[in-house]
Scaffold this motif. Structure first.
Motif, mmCIF file in Angstrom:
data_model
loop_
_atom_site.group_PDB
_atom_site.id
_atom_site.type_symbol
_atom_site.label_atom_id
_atom_site.label_comp_id
_atom_site.label_asym_id
_atom_site.label_seq_id
_atom_site.Cartn_x
_atom_site.Cartn_y
_atom_site.Cartn_z
ATOM 1 N N CYS A 309 0.803 -1.228 0.000
ATOM 2 C CA CYS A 309 0.000 0.000 0.000
ATOM 3 C C CYS A 309 0.835 1.278 0.000
ATOM 4 O O CYS A 309 0.277 2.372 -0.099
ATOM 5 N N SER A 310 2.135 1.164 0.125
ATOM 6 C CA SER A 310 2.974 2.365 0.187
ATOM 7 C C SER A 310 4.259 2.143 -0.597
ATOM 8 O O SER A 310 4.801 1.035 -0.636
ATOM 9 N N ASP A 311 4.751 3.234 -1.192
ATOM 10 C CA ASP A 311 6.009 3.118 -1.917
ATOM 11 C C ASP A 311 7.213 3.144 -0.976
ATOM 12 O O ASP A 311 8.362 3.131 -1.433
ATOM 13 N N HIS A 312 6.952 3.157 0.334
ATOM 14 C CA HIS A 312 8.028 3.029 1.317
ATOM 15 C C HIS A 312 8.009 1.654 1.999
ATOM 16 O O HIS A 312 9.029 0.972 2.029
ATOM 17 N N THR A 313 6.863 1.274 2.513
ATOM 18 C CA THR A 313 6.800 -0.009 3.229
ATOM 19 C C THR A 313 7.033 -1.211 2.308
ATOM 20 O O THR A 313 7.311 -2.312 2.787
ATOM 21 N N ASN A 314 6.919 -0.999 0.988
ATOM 22 C CA ASN A 314 7.131 -2.119 0.061
ATOM 23 C C ASN A 314 8.591 -2.253 -0.371
ATOM 24 O O ASN A 314 8.901 -2.984 -1.313
ATOM 25 N N ARG A 315 9.511 -1.576 0.304
ATOM 26 C CA ARG A 315 10.917 -1.630 -0.096
ATOM 27 C C ARG A 315 11.611 -2.870 0.467
ATOM 28 O O ARG A 315 12.073 -3.705 -0.280
ATOM 29 N N ALA A 322 12.157 2.414 4.909
ATOM 30 C CA ALA A 322 10.907 1.700 4.652
ATOM 31 C C ALA A 322 9.866 1.826 5.759
ATOM 32 O O ALA A 322 8.689 2.103 5.499
ATOM 33 N N LEU A 323 10.287 1.642 7.006
ATOM 34 C CA LEU A 323 9.316 1.420 8.085
ATOM 35 C C LEU A 323 9.272 2.606 9.043
ATOM 36 O O LEU A 323 10.034 2.685 10.014
ATOM 37 N N TRP A 324 8.343 3.517 8.782
ATOM 38 C CA TRP A 324 8.114 4.653 9.668
ATOM 39 C C TRP A 324 6.638 5.061 9.613
ATOM 40 O O TRP A 324 6.278 6.187 9.313
ATOM 41 N N ALA A 325 5.772 4.131 9.956
ATOM 42 C CA ALA A 325 4.330 4.366 9.914
ATOM 43 C C ALA A 325 3.898 5.311 11.029
ATOM 44 O O ALA A 325 4.538 5.403 12.079
ATOM 45 N N ALA A 338 -4.254 -2.688 -5.909
ATOM 46 C CA ALA A 338 -4.678 -4.061 -5.624
ATOM 47 C C ALA A 338 -3.976 -4.603 -4.388
ATOM 48 O O ALA A 338 -2.772 -4.418 -4.204
ATOM 49 N N GLY A 339 -4.762 -5.230 -3.526
ATOM 50 C CA GLY A 339 -4.220 -5.823 -2.311
ATOM 51 C C GLY A 339 -4.316 -4.937 -1.101
ATOM 52 O O GLY A 339 -3.920 -5.350 -0.001
ATOM 53 N N CYS A 340 -4.836 -3.716 -1.264
ATOM 54 C CA CYS A 340 -4.963 -2.789 -0.148
ATOM 55 C C CYS A 340 -6.409 -2.694 0.329
ATOM 56 O O CYS A 340 -7.339 -2.832 -0.478
ATOM 57 N N PRO A 341 -6.618 -2.452 1.614
ATOM 58 C CA PRO A 341 -7.982 -2.205 2.087
ATOM 59 C C PRO A 341 -8.585 -1.001 1.371
ATOM 60 O O PRO A 341 -7.941 0.041 1.231
ATOM 61 N N GLY A 342 -9.796 -1.150 0.888
ATOM 62 C CA GLY A 342 -10.471 -0.040 0.228
ATOM 63 C C GLY A 342 -10.055 0.189 -1.205
ATOM 64 O O GLY A 342 -10.308 1.267 -1.754
ATOM 65 N N THR A 351 -3.313 7.374 -3.027
ATOM 66 C CA THR A 351 -2.242 6.794 -3.833
ATOM 67 C C THR A 351 -1.121 6.299 -2.912
ATOM 68 O O THR A 351 -1.029 6.692 -1.744
ATOM 69 N N ILE A 352 -0.247 5.477 -3.466
ATOM 70 C CA ILE A 352 0.819 4.903 -2.647
ATOM 71 C C ILE A 352 1.874 5.939 -2.254
ATOM 72 O O ILE A 352 2.708 5.677 -1.388
ATOM 73 N N SER A 353 1.820 7.123 -2.844
ATOM 74 C CA SER A 353 2.793 8.168 -2.515
ATOM 75 C C SER A 353 2.242 9.213 -1.551
ATOM 76 O O SER A 353 2.983 10.128 -1.161
ATOM 77 N N ASP A 354 0.971 9.092 -1.151
ATOM 78 C CA ASP A 354 0.398 9.998 -0.144
ATOM 79 C C ASP A 354 0.859 9.522 1.232
ATOM 80 O O ASP A 354 0.304 8.579 1.810
ATOM 81 N N ARG A 355 1.844 10.161 1.787
ATOM 82 C CA ARG A 355 2.500 9.641 2.986
ATOM 83 C C ARG A 355 1.568 9.543 4.189
ATOM 84 O O ARG A 355 1.628 8.572 4.946
ATOM 85 N N ALA A 356 0.745 10.563 4.382
ATOM 86 C CA ALA A 356 -0.111 10.553 5.571
ATOM 87 C C ALA A 356 -1.030 9.339 5.598
ATOM 88 O O ALA A 356 -1.295 8.766 6.663
#
Length: 405
Positions: A309-315, A322-325, A338-342, A351-356
């Motif tokens: 769901c994110s272009d960071h967590t998928n690294r 990668a991991l700073w949720a 695809a594969g994300c809730p909602g 989008t996967i680049s919307d950090r918030a």
């Protein structure tokens, strides 16, 4: 007269009078006739007598003598005939029932379909319950590892390494030391892999990269994620758990700007405690127990994420960047991939680049996500939690009481 006497005598021999005997002896003709009469009498030997005698025995007399032996024999004969008749009937019945009619087959198929429709959801729910339980156990293991690290280092693990002027912790160079999870390897039974990493060098390049790139760590993977801890595009190993930077300022989504309590004015790219809302940062900083003034049981330490769901967590799970949720975006906020809730939602910031919203906590469990609190406890928190209360759980020092969750 002699003929009558002969006929009578032939049937039953009688004693002749004396005057007859005298005449027979005296007359040759009479003697000859007498001899012919005697020769014509039946010979009464045992062979001739027995059938004659047997034919004169009454039926009731015979039954009286042998009835006891005849009756059981007759009964057995009758029973055997009845049994053979029944067996033949059963064979005929079975031959008639050898196949199914089309209607019977359709009824059976319909019954099976109904049973499957009833049982399949229950089976799926049971499997998901087991996966969710395993996911919670993984978080507990991470909690133990975090506090074990704290006992050794005097603080929780940092992301990256020593910050060098002009260089970010995630930028290439020997100062890039990997993620928080990389520092926990010795405490999750992965000491052998940890010892292969040369921390004097860039851990995301060269030989270090080769050692880490595809290594999936079971403790870092939630069984509910069909990705199975692997990025299908680049082959990097992933994690379903991310340290929390709290209610931090995030960019790219005006609806959820973050910094809810003024304790995280900038994005979490700092190594100063005063700049960070949560217990971790993206730079070389990690909280101490003393830094969590709201109490460890009221502060989120680690939560679930869906890497795709994110272009960071998928690294990668070992990547510094990668991991700073954060709790800034609502839990399970829809991301249009695809594969994300909602997935498929038309709302903004999806989008996967919307950090918030993309680097917000998410899970594939129905209705919420699981979190590791600072004291090591694991809680499932509903996605419908009050937003303000959710931010209080993310911030370690807002000095506000947390409502029930």
């Amino acid at each position: 007269m002699h003929g009558a006497i002969c006929r009578q005598g032939c049937g039953e021999p009688q004693q002749k009078p004396s005057f007859v005997r005298q005449r027979e002896h005296s007359s040759p003709a009479v003697a000859a006739r007498s001899r012919r009469c005697v020769n014509s009498r039946p010979h009464l030997d045992s062979t001739t007598l027995q059938p004659n005698v047997a034919s004169r025995i009454p039926d009731f007399f015979v039954l009286g003598r042998v009835g006891k032996s005849l009756i059981p024999a007759l009964s057995r004969i009758t029973t055997n005939r009845v049994t053979e008749s029944r067996v033949e009937m059963l064979k005929v019945f079975r031959r008639r029932q050898a196949g199914f009619t089309l209607i019977e087959l359709l009824v059976v198929i319909a019954i099976i379909a109904v049973l499957v429709a009833i049982l399949l959801p229950a089976v799926q729910q049971a499997r998901e319950a087991a996966r969710r339980s395993q996911c919670g156990n993984n978080l507990k293991q991470l909690g133990i590892a975090m506090h074990s690290y704290h006992e050794v280092a005097g603080q929780f693990p940092i992301s990256g390494g020593v910050t060098i002027a002009g260089n970010r912790a995630w930028e290439a160079g020997n100062h890039r030391k990997g993620s928080v999870l990389l520092k926990l390897l010795p405490f999750v039974d992965q000491g052998a892999l940890y010892n292969k990493v040369d921390f004097q060098l860039d851990v995301e390049a060269g030989q270090n990269y080769t050692e880490l790139r595809t290594k999936k760590i079971p403790t870092f993977i939630c069984p509910s994620d069909p990705a199975g801890g692997m990025n299908s595009n680049n082959g990097n190993a992933l994690s379903n758990y991310s340290p929390s930077v709290g209610a931090q300022r995030m960019i790219n989504c005006a609806a959820y700007p973050g910094n809810h309590f003024g304790n995280g004015a900038g994005e979490p790219f700092s190594n100063r405690a005063g700049d960070i809302s949560g217990m971790f940062a993206m730079e070389a900083w990690g909280a101490r127990v003393a830094d969590v003034s709201d109490g460890l049981s009221n502060t989120i330490m680690v939560g679930e994420v869906v890497p795709v769901c994110s272009d960071h967590t998928n690294r990668a799970w070992w990547s510094t960047s990668a991991l700073w949720a954060a709790t800034t975006g609502p839990m399970n906020y829809p991301i249009n991939i695809a594969g994300c809730p909602g997935n498929g939602s038309t709302i903004g910031c999806n989008t996967i680049s919307d950090r918030a919203t993309a680097i917000a906590f998410k899970s594939l469990h129905v209705g919420g996500a699981q979190f590791l609190l600072g004291d090591g406890g694991v809680r499932f928190i509903t996605e419908n939690i009050d937003y303000d209360n959710y931010q209080r759980l993310g911030d370690r020092r807002d000095n506000k009481s947390v409502a029930d969750f």
